[in-house]
Design an enzyme around this catalytic site. Structure first.
Site, PDB file in Angstrom:
ATOM      1  N   ASP A 273      -2.892 -10.675   4.589  1.00 39.98           N
ATOM      2  CA  ASP A 273      -1.756 -10.604   3.665  1.00 39.98           C
ATOM      3  C   ASP A 273      -0.480 -11.075   4.352  1.00 39.98           C
ATOM      4  O   ASP A 273       0.491 -10.340   4.427  1.00 39.98           O
ATOM      5  CB  ASP A 273      -1.618  -9.166   3.126  1.00 39.98           C
TER       6      ASP A 273
ATOM      7  N   PHE B  78       0.788  -1.258   0.000  1.00 42.31           N
ATOM      8  CA  PHE B  78       0.000   0.000   0.000  1.00 42.31           C
ATOM      9  C   PHE B  78       0.807   1.288   0.000  1.00 42.31           C
ATOM     10  O   PHE B  78       0.237   2.356   0.068  1.00 42.31           O
ATOM     11  CB  PHE B  78      -0.967   0.082   1.180  1.00 42.31           C
TER      12      PHE B  78
END
Ligand code: NAG
Ligand code: NAG
Ligand code: NAG
Ligand code: NAG
Length: 655
Positions: free
Chosen positions: A459, A345
């Site tokens: 994740d 991200f």
């Protein structure tokens, strides 16, 4: 301030022209499964129906199912080309299908088809795969990608191949799938991607078992604009013969976009005149509106920021709120030399706050959506406290910048150690590896079972595991995956799918959901990578024979020498019994059936020696969907009783 409606409309049109010219999406849809109401979006002939969340292209009834063919199409047409506009369509389609033989051998096959004729042709069963029949061969304008499960005539390479057919059932190019590790009639899920590049006139076919890496099988030169009419339907056909099988499509994604190929530039001269006019005009309008919007949004933005701040502050135990300027000076305005790396991200920078080193994560700006989720996550994450989690110190949300401040981990992330090929001091000893695995499992058990509200990590992978100065593992980036991936999801999917290929459980493609079990799966891959030294280690050659690390370790397990998988860089300096136990635990976590995977609590108990490792079958079980829950056995009872509300304090001091 309000803009008059006609200005708005003009503006919308102008923006559309300016923005849309480079890449115009034509047909797009995404079915993650098929439900009865999806029939409204499909054209199905009488032999096909939706059943068990899939399209059964040929009948699935408990009566005779021999000698049938079926066809199913998406309801809207695809404009394949338009010579006036110099346009041709490129597309990309991925689908998951399952072929379950009902006789031995099964028959006959399934195909992805493009044609303008949606009717089901008479006598197109058997070897014809629903593509053409004996009179329409060479006549019907149709292009098919066949997944053939029978060798029906001498030109077929075998009874398990993929081929591209034009107006017939004879392939212009075909390739057996055995060498690619796929058995079409294996009864399991097969994923195929068909990429058509109209610019180069090439079609590429990818086929693999669900959950494995997508690999191209072949590429073929094909100019669809010469073979097919302008408007076509896309869909599937399938057939059964004397030998039968169930031919089902479980999910289907289709995305297409227009390409402009200037065959006849003269026809396009008007564009060269029009573009500057529209462009300049549009730019003026755009500029004024941007100015207006900017003023407007800034005002609104401040309000919004304050609201978010209030919400976060009102939660107890909230992490500290930093001012943007504090963090700018801490990172010397995000100076490139302060970059630590690219995390999930966004970029991560090293910073210094009050003489303390911190890591500042700058979330990429285009993931501004989901503010509510962002708030939820910050408050949840801020309230979590565990020695194996990276601590969130603070945050900042100003001028559209989302910044998260974490403790800085001296040894950065785990992937640097297990994937590095240099060896030498960068090799982690066996004891350190074991302690890393234990640390991550404690963190995950805490997220799953130990805190007020269950948190899924979503994740898990080595680059999200940080190592402090003593090489203690600290799990990072937890909970964030959902917030951030929100903005990247396609508008058709209401469910989120996050994760990294290679760490994603096979069922996630169906469910598109993260769950406790998908976290456990990713953790299983992590265990195997930590013990085996990752994919880039000396084992690389061996790995190329198998699709993924779990397959490879499972194969060694089957041969009874599972410890051969241990990283060669350890030079045999490890405890064989421990290694066997840990590797088997990793395999158990990678079980294709989510119900069969152990809980993190069980994993932890095994690691600290309080439970024996779960049984691991000699051969990797096949993935089936929908997965079935196992019959209640002792092991499961044991899990249920142990996993509920057991205090974990004593476990924390374990090992
Ligand atoms: C299916 O078709 C084949 C070939 O036409 C024929 O020999 C066979 O009897 C048919 N089977 C059934 C069950 O209809
Ligand atoms: C096509 O789809 C596959 C899988 O969804 C993706 O990996 C690939 O990048 C796509 N290709 C294009 C050209 O969009
Ligand atoms: C092939 O299909 C067409 C269209 O359904 C039909 O008219 C024709 O009779 C069929 N040919 C044979 C041999 O069945
Ligand atoms: C593919 O799977 C089917 C059904 O399980 C089996 O009968 C067949 O032998 C398999 N083929 C190969 C090449 O493994």
């Amino acid at each position: 301030m309000q803009l008059p409606w006609f200005v708005k409309h003009q503006l919308a049109a102008t923006i559309f022209i300016i923005v849309a010219l480079p890449k115009v999406t034509s047909l797009y849809f995404n079915f993650s499964s098929f439900q009865p109401q999806d029939e409204a979006h499909l054209l199905m002939n009488q032999n096909s129906k939706i059943y068990l969340s899939a399209i059964q292209v040929t009948p699935d009834i408990r009566g005779p199912i021999s000698n049938y063919s079926g066809r199913v199409f998406y309801k809207e047409q695809l404009k394949l080309w338009d010579s006036q506009r110099g346009m041709k369509v490129s597309f990309n389609s991925t689908f998951v299908f399952t072929v379950s033989p009902q006789t031995s051998p099964g028959g006959e096959g399934l195909a992805f088809i493009l044609t303008d004729d949606t009717s089901l042709q008479l006598n197109s069963g058997g070897q014809w795969l629903g593509i053409v029949n004996s009179t329409s061969i060479g006549v019907t304008e149709i292009v098919a990608v066949e997944f053939d499960t029978r060798k029906s005539y001498p030109e077929d390479v075998d009874d398990n191949h993929v081929g591209v057919d034009v107006k017939s059932i004879y392939s212009i190019q075909q390739e057996p799938l055995g060498p690619h590790g796929v058995n079409i009639s294996g009864g399991y899920d097969v994923v195929a991607t068909i990429q058509f590049d109209a610019k180069d006139g090439k079609m590429t076919i990818f086929v693999s078992t669900l959950g494995d890496l997508m690999r191209p099988v072949f590429m073929v030169d094909l100019d669809l604009s010469k073979l097919l009419p302008q408007d076509v339907f896309v869909g599937f056909s399938a057939s059964t013969g004397e030998y039968t099988q169930l031919n089902s499509i479980r999910s289907w994604y289709f995305y297409s976009w227009e390409e402009y190929i200037e065959k006849n530039p003269k026809n396009l001269t008007w564009l060269w005149i029009l573009i500057p006019i529209v462009g300049v005009g549009g730019a003026c309008v755009l500029a004024s509106v941007c100015y207006w919007r900017k003023k407007h949004i800034n005002g609104q933005g401040v309000e919004e920021d304050m609201k978010i701040e209030l919400e976060i502050k009102s939660s107890s135990n909230a992490p500290h709120k930093f001012q943007l300027k504090e963090l700018l000076s801490a990172t010397r305005n995000f100076h490139p030399s302060n970059k630590l790396g690219k995390g999930g991200f966004g970029m991560v920078y090293k910073g210094t706050l009050n003489d303390k080193d911190v890591a500042v994560k700058r979330i990429s700006k285009n993931s501004r959506h989901g503010k509510q989720d962002f708030i939820a996550e910050i408050t949840t994450i801020g309230n979590l406290n565990h020695k194996n989690l990276v601590k969130l110190i603070g945050w900042c949300y100003e001028k559209g910048e989302i910044l998260l401040v974490y403790e800085l981990m001296q040894n950065r992330s785990l992937d640097r150690f297990i994937f590095s090929t240099s060896g030498g001091d960068s090799t982690l000893s066996w004891e350190k590896r074991l302690s890393v695995i234990c640390g991550v499992s404690r963190a995950l058990d805490y997220l799953h079972n130990g805190c007020d509200k269950r948190v899924l990590h979503r994740d898990i992978k080595p680059s999200n595991v940080m190592l402090d100065s003593d090489f203690n593992a600290r799990l990072g980036d937890f909970g964030l995956a959902r917030t951030i991936h929100l903005s990247e999801k396609s508008h058709h999917s209401t469910r989120e799918i996050a994760g990294t290929p290679g760490y994603m459980a096979p069922e996630s493609l169906h469910t598109q959901r993260a769950s406790v079990e998908t976290d456990v799966y990713a953790f299983g891959v992590l265990i195997l990578e930590v013990v085996c030294g990752g994919r880039k280690a000396e084992h690389k050659q061996h790995l190329q024979c198998c699709n993924n690390i779990a397959d490879w370790v499972w194969e060694l397990h089957g041969k009874g020498n599972i410890t051969d998988a241990v990283d060669l860089r350890l030079n045999d300096d490890f405890d064989k019994a421990q290694a066997k136990c840990v590797l088997e635990l990793g395999l158990a976590c990678c079980h294709p059936n989510p119900y069969e995977r152990p809980s993190m609590r069980t994993v932890l108990l095994v690691l600290i020696g309080e439970a024996s490792p779960p049984f691991v079958a000699i051969e990797k079980p096949a993935f089936t969907w929908p997965a079935t829950a196992p019959v209640l056995n002792e092991e499961l009872n044991f899990q249920v009783t142990v996993s509920q509300n057991e205090p974990i304090t004593e476990l924390k001091s374990g090992r």
